[in-house]
Design an enzyme around this catalytic site. Structure first.
Site, PDB file in Angstrom:
ATOM      1  N   CYS A 191       0.836  -1.205   0.000  1.00  0.00           N
ATOM      2  CA  CYS A 191       0.000   0.000   0.000  1.00  0.00           C
ATOM      3  C   CYS A 191       0.871   1.256   0.000  1.00  0.00           C
ATOM      4  O   CYS A 191       1.340   1.690   1.053  1.00  0.00           O
ATOM      5  CB  CYS A 191      -0.930  -0.004   1.211  1.00  0.00           C
ATOM      6  SG  CYS A 191      -1.911   1.486   1.326  1.00  0.00           S
ATOM      7  N   CYS A 234      -0.386   4.105   2.100  1.00  0.00           N
ATOM      8  CA  CYS A 234      -0.257   3.926   3.563  1.00  0.00           C
ATOM      9  C   CYS A 234       1.186   4.180   4.005  1.00  0.00           C
ATOM     10  O   CYS A 234       1.437   4.782   5.029  1.00  0.00           O
ATOM     11  CB  CYS A 234      -0.604   2.507   3.994  1.00  0.00           C
ATOM     12  SG  CYS A 234      -2.079   1.825   3.278  1.00  0.00           S
ATOM     13  N   ASP A 235       2.137   3.666   3.233  1.00  0.00           N
ATOM     14  CA  ASP A 235       3.522   3.603   3.703  1.00  0.00           C
ATOM     15  C   ASP A 235       4.493   4.491   2.923  1.00  0.00           C
ATOM     16  O   ASP A 235       5.672   4.579   3.285  1.00  0.00           O
ATOM     17  CB  ASP A 235       4.018   2.144   3.630  1.00  0.00           C
ATOM     18  CG  ASP A 235       3.156   1.231   4.485  1.00  0.00           C
ATOM     19  OD1 ASP A 235       2.715   1.682   5.555  1.00  0.00           O
ATOM     20  OD2 ASP A 235       2.904   0.087   4.073  1.00  0.00           O
TER      21      ASP A 235
END
Ligand code: NDP
Length: 311
Positions: free
Chosen positions: A134, A137-138
């Site tokens: 992701c 997300c990261d």
């Protein structure tokens, strides 16, 4: 034990829209949120193609809005996950992680799909230490660093473009000699100076002392000119598609060879009376939030009829 007329399993666009429709029809459901509240869309940033938002909308805001709208019409949301199901007799039974049992007349399965991994042992070894599925997300952790994204579809191109906004360099590792992504996504990648595409290349391992420091690659595997080499990177992102979260329902519903729940025609009916499937768990083809939302609405309408017919 909890008893309800309608249970919705999943909190993506399909689950929430089922909640909105069922609630407005006078059958406010119990909705089990699952492991990723708001579903897959919460792992992206801006949603530009959901009708009604001409300037786009933040994905988390969109999902929060859907949740509030479902709650407004009486949907009760439980933060929990389903671990076991029994659809062999009425009322259907479902068990939660904490052992609670739920009995329901009708069920809407809206558990979505999850990101796929290559299956390399190193992916597990470095999970959370440089391996991610992701980017949104990261990606933040890779500002001014070097990353690789595996895949050649729309997701891979989107993630590579997003990461190029943060990282110094993005390698796109594509196993075929071409991208499968839509034209507009391909153009975004091809026109981005920070992205370098490595065609006909497979990742076969990762290395690093404290987290990922590089990836072992193989170019033209099994062909003339096959070459193995190491590429130093800080982050390794998977974007090779998804698999449907249907395992819990396998004893009861029919699935295709990839595990997507098969429904009757273009309806959400699974073949078990009162059990419906909506969204990505039953959609190997379109996999779009708007399509999932529509499927959730259809499932709620079917469930409403089933419940009223059996009262
Ligand atoms: P896709 O299935 O479209 O693409 C998967 C990619 O990963 C392909 O390039 C595939 O290669 C590659 N791949 C699969 N398995 C492996 C493996 N084991 N090793 C190396 N490479 C692998 O998945 P996406 O998630 O990209 O897209 C899913 C759907 O969602 C599509 O319909 C897409 O259009 C849609 N989507 C739309 C977006 C948008 O419109 N904004 C954004 C994201 C997704 P190969 O080509 O060789 O099979």
């Amino acid at each position: 034990m909890i008893q309800t007329k309608l249970l919705v399993i999943g909190s993506g666009p399909a689950g929430y829209s089922a909640g909105i429709y069922a609630g407005r029809a006078g059958i406010p459901p119990l909705l089990i949120e699952g492991i990723q509240p708001g579903g897959q869309l919460t792992t992206t940033t801006e949603v530009e193609n959901f009708p009604g938002f001409p300037d786009g909308i933040d994905a988390n805001e969109l999902m929060d809005n859907m949740r509030k709208q479902a709650e407004r019409f009486g949907t009760r949301i439980l933060s929990n996950i389903v671990t076991k199901t029994d659809f062999s007799t009425q009322p259907y039974r479902v068990w939660l992680d904490d052992g609670q049992e739920i009995q329901s007349k009708a069920i809407i399965i809206a558990t979505g799909a999850s990101a796929k991994y290559l299956g390399l042992p190193d992916e597990q070894k470095y999970m959370g230490q440089g391996v991610s599925a992701c980017a949104t997300c990261d990606g933040f952790f890779y500002r001014k660093k070097v990353v690789a994204v595996v895949g050649g579809g729309d997701t891979a191109c989107e993630e590579a473009t997003y990461l190029a906004g943060l990282a110094n360099k993005v390698y796109l590792v594509v196993r075929k000699p071409f991208l499968r992504a839509s034209r507009i996504m391909q153009e975004r990648v091809l026109n981005n100076d920070k992205i370098e595409i490595l065609f006909e290349t497979n990742a076969i391992g990762l290395y690093g002392e404290n987290g990922v420091e590089g990836v072992h690659l193989i170019h033209k595997k099994g062909e003339d000119g096959e070459r193995e080499y190491d590429l130093p990177i800080d982050g390794f992102f998977l974007a090779i598609g998804h698999h449907p979260n249907s395992e819990l329902f396998l004893p009861w519903v029919k699935t295709d060879e990839q595990g997507y729940i098969i429904t009757e025609g273009d309806s959400p009916r699974t073949g078990i009376p009162g059990v419906y499937a909506a969204g990505d768990v039953a959609d190997s083809h379109y996999r779009q939030a708007i399509v999932a939302a529509a499927a959730g609405a259809k499932a709620a309408m079917e469930a409403e009829k089933y419940i009223k017919d059996h009262e």
